[in-house]
Scaffold this active site. Structure first.
Site, short mmCIF file in Angstrom:
data_model
loop_
_atom_site.label_atom_id
_atom_site.label_comp_id
_atom_site.label_asym_id
_atom_site.label_seq_id
_atom_site.Cartn_x
_atom_site.Cartn_y
_atom_site.Cartn_z
N GLY A 153 0.87 -1.12 0.03
CA GLY A 153 0.11 0.03 0.13
C GLY A 153 0.89 1.22 0.08
N GLY A 165 2.14 5.91 4.37
CA GLY A 165 0.92 6.31 5.29
C GLY A 165 -0.30 5.70 5.23
N GLY A 198 -0.82 2.59 6.45
CA GLY A 198 -1.20 2.02 7.65
C GLY A 198 -0.62 0.44 7.48
N SER A 215 6.08 -1.72 -1.94
CA SER A 215 5.89 -2.41 -3.17
C SER A 215 5.18 -2.37 -4.04
CB SER A 215 5.83 -4.25 -2.34
OG SER A 215 4.78 -4.19 -1.55
#
Lengths: 203, 203
Positions: A37, A40, A42, A111
Site C-alpha cells: 500500500g 501512510g 497503515g 512494493s
C-alpha cells in the site's frame, strides 16, 4: 572417531528438521503476509497489530519492514529501478526462509509493482498472502506521518509512489483492508480471521 | 473509522512485539551458531545434528546453508572476493533477523576469512557463537564427499579454500569441535552443552 560414525555422516546430513516438523512443533503453518500500500496507508501499523494478536495466540511471528531491512540486509541498495526490484527480491527470499522456519512472517513495504509482488508469490507458493492496505491517497497524504508527501509535492523526493511514480494496486489480493472505514483493530482481526478460515492457524 | 482510532495509529506502531517478548514465549534466547571450517569438515552434518537435538527440546531452530542461500537470496552473487564478502554479509544480516525472531540459527558456510566472520559477530553481539569445525585438511580431502578436492587438485576449481585460497582458522572460537577425534553425536552434544552452560537454553 570410529569408522562407523564416520560413515554415518551422510545419514546425519539427510536427517534434517523439515518445515513440516517445525510446523507440527508450533501448531501452525509458516506463511508470508505481504502488506502492500501507499506510504501512510497503515501497513506497518496493521502488520504490528496483527503480529501482536498472533503472538498472543502463541504463534511464531516476525515483521520485516524498512527499519530492520533498509539499514541491514539492503543497506547497499539505492532507489533506482534495479535496486528497488532487488530490494523486494531479497525481502522475498528472506520471507521464504522464515516461512520454511514455520514463522508467520509479515512484511510492510510499499512494493508498488505487481511484477515484483508476483515474483515473491512465485517463491512462496500457496503460503503467500497479499494484503492490500487499500487507503485512498488523499487520506494518506492528509495523515503524512513522516512529512513525505509534503516533501514529494515540493519536488524534494523524486519518484515518490503515488505522486511521481505509479502504485499498481494488487489485482487479486487475498485480503483487502480499508483503514479509512475500518479501525486498526478491525483490519487486524480481518487478517487473523483469514488465517483461521484458511487453516494457517487454528481457531 | 473514528478520529480516536486514527489517532492511535502511532501508539499501535509502537506496540511492537520485541525480541524479548518472543524469547519469553519460546523459553530460550535467539542466537547465531556460526559453523566455519573447510569443505568436507562436517559443518552441515554437525549443524543439522545440533538442529535436530534442539528441535527435540522444543526450541525454534533454522539452518542456513548453501542449499537454501546460494540458489535463493544470494543467487546473484559469484565467487569474486567482493561477492564472497557480500555473500557472508547478507547471511550475517539474515541471521540477525532470525536471532531477533528468537530462533536458534545455525549457519554452515566455509566462511574462510576472519574479517567477514568478525563483521557478523559485530552485528549479532553476544548472541554470536563461532563454532570451529576443526578438521585437518588431510581428513577433509580424504572424505571429499562432493569430489571437490579432486577437482581443485586438478586445477578445475580456482581459489579453492585450503588448496589455492587461504582458510583463516578462528582466533578464539566459542566452540571448537574435532570430527577426526569425536563422533558427530559428541560434537553436537558439545554445542548443546555450550548453549545450556551459557544460558541460551535451559538444561
Amino acid at each position: 572417531m570410529t569408522e562407523d560414525s564416520k560413515s554415518t555422516n551422510i545419514v546425519w546430513h539427510q536427517a534434517q528438521v523439515s518445515q513440516s516438523d517445525r510446523e507440527t512443533q508450533v501448531g501452525h503453518k509458516g506463511a508470508v503476509l505481504w502488506f502492500t500500500g501507499l506510504s501512510g496507508s497503515g501497513k506497518s501499523t496493521i502488520a504490528n497489530a496483527v503480529e501482536a494478536a498472533l503472538h498472543d495466540r502463541g504463534c511464531r511471528t516476525y515483521v520485516l519492514d524498512g527499519d530492520n531491512i533498509r539499514h541491514g540486509l539492503n543497506k547497499n541498495l539505492g532507489f533506482s529501478d534495479e535496486d528497488r526490484q532487488e530490494n523486494i527480491r531479497r525481502i522475498g527470499e528472506v520471507t521464504k526462509l522464515f516461512c520454511d522456519a514455520a514463522v508467520l512472517t509479515l512484511t510492510a513495504f510499499i512494493s508498488p509493482f505487481q511484477s515484483d509482488r508476483d515474483a515473491v508469490r512465485e517463491l512462496a507458493g500457496d503460503r503467500f498472502i497479499e494484503v492490500f492496505v487499500n487507503t485512498p491517497i488523499e487520506i494518506c497524504e492528509q495523515r503524512d506521518p513522516k512529512g513525505l508527501y509534503q516533501k514529494a509535492r515540493a519536488g524534494e523526493i523524486p519518484e515518490f509512489t503515488g505522486i511521481s511514480s505509479p502504485y499498481e494496486a494488487p489485482e487479486s489480493p487475498e485480503i483487502d483492508v480499508h483503514t479509512d472505514e475500518q479501525s486498526i483493530e478491525e483490519c487486524a482481526q480481518q487478517v487473523v480471521d483469514y488465517l483461521v478460515t484458511n487453516q494457517f492457524i487454528s481457531a
